[in-house]
Design an enzyme around this catalytic site. Structure first.
Site, PDB file in Angstrom:
ATOM      1  N   LYS A   1      -5.064  35.700 -49.495  1.00 33.50           N
ATOM      2  CA  LYS A   1      -4.955  36.927 -48.246  1.00 33.50           C
ATOM      3  C   LYS A   1      -6.175  37.222 -48.119  1.00 33.50           C
ATOM      4  CE  LYS A   1      -4.031  41.588 -46.897  1.00 33.50           C
ATOM      5  NZ  LYS A   1      -3.400  40.727 -46.031  1.00 33.50           N
TER       6      LYS A   1
ATOM      7  N   GLU B   1      -0.472  53.465 -38.941  1.00 34.86           N
ATOM      8  CA  GLU B   1      -1.003  52.179 -39.317  1.00 34.86           C
ATOM      9  C   GLU B   1       0.182  51.209 -38.432  1.00 34.86           C
ATOM     10  OE1 GLU B   1      -2.123  49.720 -42.455  1.00 34.86           O
ATOM     11  OE2 GLU B   1      -1.010  51.547 -43.547  1.00 34.86           O
TER      12      GLU B   1
ATOM     13  N   TYR C   1       2.230  42.753 -39.335  1.00 35.41           N
ATOM     14  CA  TYR C   1       1.065  43.749 -40.500  1.00 35.41           C
ATOM     15  C   TYR C   1       2.537  44.075 -41.811  1.00 35.41           C
ATOM     16  CZ  TYR C   1      -2.393  47.086 -40.816  1.00 35.41           C
ATOM     17  OH  TYR C   1      -3.156  48.458 -40.927  1.00 35.41           O
TER      18      TYR C   1
HETATM   19  P1  AMP Z   1      -3.787  41.238 -42.353  1.00 35.21           P
HETATM   20  O1  AMP Z   1      -4.991  43.008 -42.452  1.00 35.21           O
HETATM   21  O2  AMP Z   1      -4.735  40.633 -42.567  1.00 35.21           O
HETATM   22  O3  AMP Z   1      -2.717  41.693 -42.758  1.00 35.21           O
HETATM   23  O4  AMP Z   1      -3.839  41.574 -40.619  1.00 35.21           O
HETATM   24  C1  AMP Z   1      -2.173  42.635 -40.091  1.00 35.21           C
HETATM   25  C2  AMP Z   1      -1.798  41.765 -38.756  1.00 35.21           C
HETATM   26  O5  AMP Z   1      -2.848  41.986 -37.738  1.00 35.21           O
HETATM   27  C3  AMP Z   1      -1.050  40.406 -39.186  1.00 35.21           C
HETATM   28  O6  AMP Z   1      -0.867  39.737 -39.548  1.00 35.21           O
HETATM   29  C4  AMP Z   1      -1.832  39.623 -37.411  1.00 35.21           C
HETATM   30  O7  AMP Z   1      -0.695  39.608 -37.250  1.00 35.21           O
HETATM   31  C5  AMP Z   1      -2.467  41.018 -37.452  1.00 35.21           C
HETATM   32  N1  AMP Z   1      -4.112  40.194 -37.557  1.00 35.21           N
HETATM   33  C6  AMP Z   1      -5.206  40.244 -38.213  1.00 35.21           C
HETATM   34  N2  AMP Z   1      -6.178  39.489 -38.840  1.00 35.21           N
HETATM   35  C7  AMP Z   1      -6.436  39.083 -37.265  1.00 35.21           C
HETATM   36  C8  AMP Z   1      -6.958  37.635 -36.271  1.00 35.21           C
HETATM   37  N3  AMP Z   1      -8.458  37.963 -36.780  1.00 35.21           N
HETATM   38  N4  AMP Z   1      -6.670  37.572 -34.605  1.00 35.21           N
HETATM   39  C9  AMP Z   1      -5.791  38.279 -34.628  1.00 35.21           C
HETATM   40  N5  AMP Z   1      -4.860  39.026 -35.214  1.00 35.21           N
HETATM   41  C10 AMP Z   1      -4.781  39.339 -36.414  1.00 35.21           C
HETATM   42 MG    MG Z   2      -5.619  38.595 -42.721  1.00 37.44          MG
END
Ligand code: AMP
Ligand code: MG
Length: 512
Positions: A441, A380, A345
């Site tokens: 992304k 967040e 995150y």
């Molecule tokens: P993002 O919004 O894609 O940057 O997501 C933030 C973080 O949430 C990522 O770095 C993952 O650790 C976790 N994450 C995002 N999408 C998923 C998913 N579909 N399943 C599991 N973890 C997720």
């Molecule tokens: Mg992502």
């Protein structure tokens, strides 16, 4: 032990003696073993509860008239011990390390800490209430004529047991919707209040860098690799770790670095009937050879857990809740409790990953600066998101040292050779499959369908397209009123009922 000794608290500090823990347990959402907080100092008395990993954990640490309560954990402990010197040699817990730091440096010692924590320190009649650099363990305060109340969840201060002092708001604090008199301590702040008196002052313990460095490609890549690797290692203990894996660059980087540090890694992915990133995550899990699990929920069942996300993050911003909801659902779905969870995150905030369409470097640097000014209060990275299921989450990309490097890179290292987040992609290029390193992304709210399913539910209830954002915020606000201001349990609030209430309002029919 997978998580910190103490993960949250709700306490009262007064100048007069209190009946020992006559109050019932506060309605904290985080799961832990409640241990009583009871301190009778010369000038101040503490009472209340902390959430601990075991009932035998002492809630507070005291020496030389100073008392410390620390929820969360510190990183870069070895360097901190070295700075403190011999006084740190006998300490075993992070609270004791903070105490030793305070005894050597006083309040300014809080500027030395890189961690994920909320802390309270008292000395004489002063109480110092401190967040980590990014406020990732949220901290709330209410001041009264005869004492102060401090808690890691705002809902614990709903109702309010202390008579308020009619004073100006303490500096560097923000309001909390629906909770008059409750103030949120801003990120990177140490706030000193004199118990029972209006005087208060605050110091900043961290600010996002505003300068930019012009390193060569090679140096930037080397430094980013090294600082991120350190941050991941600092977040491991001897046990296994769980990485929520989308198969995107950020979570894959954390997983591969944790694996490289020798940790037993398990990866978990969430998907719905409205979207998943299972294929991309599988590529990474197979590459790493780790145990990987997929959790599939119906989109509507994802949304029905919105009261849990609102109760955990204690915010009303629907856009942010769309990011947090899938993680909350995943943390609740994964079996057992007590996991140490490392996420990817937050990488996009210092690197401008959300702004991949922003080609001009002037614009890119400006949106990054704006985002770094604006993260505070969004919660967040709140520890309660995983804490509600008994897990301890931590976010290497928001390690203080990592942020100091990532934010300060000149924007041409972030967007380079036609790629967004170039420096991170380059740093990970030898460690991850090429498809992962070059993957564009996808936000969690997009990948999981959280945004589209919520929109569809509102549209099906007759909300016009242009009113959807306002309707989402109205729903979040209505839920917040119940689960935060009224401290109702999230299961007592029905998403479907709130949807009906909000869409029945004539204001939405005519447009907000
Ligand atoms: P993002 O919004 O894609 O940057 O997501 C933030 C973080 O949430 C990522 O770095 C993952 O650790 C976790 N994450 C995002 N999408 C998923 C998913 N579909 N399943 C599991 N973890 C997720
Ligand atoms: Mg992502």
């Amino acid at each position: 032990m997978p998580g910190p000794l103490i993960t949250g608290f709700s306490i009262r500090i007064a100048s007069r003696a209190e009946a020992p823990n006559s109050e019932s347990l506060p309605p904290l959402l985080s799961v832990g073993r409640p241990v009583p907080v009871q301190v009778s100092g010369d000038k101040l008395r503490w009472s209340g509860w902390a959430l601990a990993s075991s009932v035998s954990v002492p809630a507070t640490s005291s020496a030389d008239g100073v008392t410390v309560l620390l929820a969360g954990e510190l990183y870069h402990r070895a360097a901190l011990r070295e700075a403190i010197g011999p006084a740190a040699s006998g300490v075993s817990t992070d609270a004791e390390l903070l105490l030793a730091c305070w005894l050597r440096y006083g309040g300014p010692g809080l500027r030395l800490l890189n961690g994920r924590f909320a802390a309270v320190v008292t000395e004489g009649t002063a109480a110092v209430i401190a967040t980590d650099h990014a406020g990732t363990v949220p901290l709330y305060l209410r001041r009264g004529v005869d004492g102060i109340e401090v808690a890691t969840e705002a809902k614990a201060l709903a109702g309010g047991a202390v008579g308020r002092i009619p004073a100006a708001h303490p500096p560097r604090t923000g309001s909390v919707a629906g909770l008059a008199g409750v103030r949120r301590v801003r990120a990177g702040v140490a706030l000193t209040v004199m118990v029972g008196r209006p005087a208060a002052h605050a110091v900043a313990t961290w600010r996002p860098p505003e300068h930019r460095v012009t390193w060569t490609e090679a140096k930037a890549v080397r430094r980013v690799s090294a600082v991120l690797n350190d941050a991941v290692r600092e977040r491991l203990d001897s046990g296994p770790v769980t990485v929520p894996l989308s198969g995107g660059l950020d979570s894959s980087s954390v997983a591969v670095l944790a694996r490289g540090a020798g940790a037993v890694v398990e990866t978990i992915s969430l998907g719905t009937d409205a979207g998943d990133e299972f294929a991309a995550a599988r590529i990474v899990a197979e590459h790493l050879g780790v145990r990987h699990r997929e959790f599939q929920v119906r989109g509507v069942d994802l949304l029905r857990q919105l009261p849990w996300a609102v109760a955990a993050a204690e915010i009303t911003d629907a856009e942010v809740l769309e990011y947090l909801l899938p993680l909350v659902v995943l943390y609740r779905a994964v079996p057992g409790t007590g996991r140490r969870v490392l996420t990817g995150y937050g990488a996009d905030i210092p690197l401008g990953g959300m702004h991949r369409a922003t080609i001009r470097l002037a614009c890119l640097d400006q949106v990054i600066a704006t985002d770094m000014q604006g993260f505070d209060g969004l919660n967040e990275m709140s520890s309660v998101l995983g804490g509600l299921a008994g897990h301890w989450t931590t976010h290497p990309f928001w390690d203080r040292a990592v942020l100091d490097v990532l934010v300060a890179l000149e924007p041409g290292l972030k967007r380079r050779h036609g790629q967004d987040k170039w420096v991170l992609r380059e740093a990970m290029s030898d460690m991850l499959p090429e498809a992962t390193v070059t993957r564009p992304k996808l936000g969690i709210h997009e990948g999981s369908g959280a945004t589209s399913v919520w929109t569809a539910l509102l549209r099906d209830s007759g909300v016009a397209e242009r009113d959807v954002p306002a309707a989402k915020n109205a729903m979040a606000t209505a839920i917040h009123r119940r689960v935060v201001a009224q401290a109702q349990p999230p299961d007592a609030v029905s998403f479907d009922d709130v949807l009906r209430e909000v869409t029945a309002k004539p204001a939405l029919a005519v447009g907000l």
